[in-house]
Design a protein around this motif. Structure first.
Motif, short mmCIF file in Angstrom:
data_model
loop_
_atom_site.label_atom_id
_atom_site.label_comp_id
_atom_site.label_asym_id
_atom_site.label_seq_id
_atom_site.Cartn_x
_atom_site.Cartn_y
_atom_site.Cartn_z
N ASN A 133 0.83 -1.21 0.00
CA ASN A 133 0.00 0.00 0.00
C ASN A 133 0.86 1.26 0.00
OD1 ASN A 133 -2.46 -1.27 -0.09
ND2 ASN A 133 -2.80 -1.20 2.12
N GLU A 136 2.29 1.69 -3.41
CA GLU A 136 1.24 2.10 -4.36
C GLU A 136 0.77 3.54 -4.11
OE1 GLU A 136 -0.31 -2.50 -4.90
OE2 GLU A 136 -1.50 -1.12 -3.68
N LYS A 182 -8.25 2.22 -5.81
CA LYS A 182 -7.37 1.82 -6.92
C LYS A 182 -8.15 1.09 -7.99
CE LYS A 182 -3.97 1.26 -3.36
NZ LYS A 182 -3.32 0.27 -2.49
MG MG Z 1 -3.62 -3.10 -0.60
#
Ligand code: MG
Ligand code: ADP
Length: 223
Positions: A133, A136, A182
């Motif tokens: 995470n 990202e 996302k």
């Molecule tokens: Mg995740």
């Protein structure tokens, strides 16, 4: 009370059912993926369809794996774990991915930390999810700082990033199933993290500033 007991019985039955279904979905999926891979050389002008099919299978696999973690708390066995070792292992697993995304991971741990009782594979999963995470959240790269310290009867493990941050009104939604911002997210990663840490008698705290970054802190009891 009796009513609550019945509710938790039902929940664990549902959990076992979900784990069973997840397991049964995985086997045919593995075989479909295998045959699909054999077809690659014949995909020719449909290579784009082919690529989508493979990535959709991977997506189902991710969702199913995440459900299996949730549904099977009874399969956990706790062992005394050296968090520093575990963290170094996790970092080595994720490092290539980080470098590709221009992300640097900095790790520092207090010396002489005590062991904690953990289902180490599950804890690994938590750290991987949090690091993914963080990566990202920084599409153009940045830094992640991981620190581990002892605070009285707790181990305090924090992951700080310089990513997009999380709007304050969204902080409460973290850990809810399918909450994702996302395009290719599942919105299950954090739910799995919260559940695993809860099973360890610990907690996860999140602080975040939009545009500046986020900090996920995992608290684990030392016995
Ligand atoms: Mg995740
Ligand atoms: P997914 O990663 O599949 O979206 P998660 O449960 O792991 O699902 O995360 C849910 C959502 O929480 C993410 O889509 C993102 O919006 C937010 N989030 C989680 N970690 C971070 C982070 N380090 N920085 C910014 N947002 C985050």
């Amino acid at each position: 009370t009796e009513e609550m007991l019945r509710k938790s019985d039902k929940l664990s039955m549902l959990g076992q059912l979900a784990a069973g279904v997840a397991h049964e979905i995985r086997n045919p999926l593995t075989s479909i993926k295998g045959f699909l891979q054999l077809l690659e050389s014949r995909a020719e002008e449909h290579l784009d369809y082919y690529t989508i099919m493979l990535s959709e299978i991977d997506r189902i696999n991710t969702i199913v794996s995440e459900f299996m973690v949730l549904a099977k708390p009874q399969a956990m066995s706790f062992v005394p774990t050296n968090i520093t070792e575990l963290m170094k292992h996790v970092i080595s697993l994720i490092e290539t991915q980080a470098i590709l995304k221009n992300v640097q991971i900095h790790y520092s741990a207090e010396t002489g930390l005590p062991l904690v009782s953990s289902a180490d594979n599950q804890l690994k999963q938590v750290f991987i999810n949090l690091l993914k995470n963080a990566i990202e959240a920084m599409p153009t790269g940045g830094n992640i700082w991981i620190t581990v310290i002892r605070d009285h009867d707790q181990l305090v493990i924090s992951f700080r990033d310089e990513g997009c941050g999380i709007p304050e009104e969204r902080l409460a939604s973290l850990g809810e199933p399918f909450y994702t911002t996302k395009e290719k997210g599942t919105g299950l990663g954090l739910m799995v993290c919260f559940k695993i840490i809860e099973n360890h008698g610990g907690k996860i705290h999140v602080t975040s500033t939009l545009g500046k970054g986020s900090k996920f802190t995992v608290l684990l009891p030392i016995d």
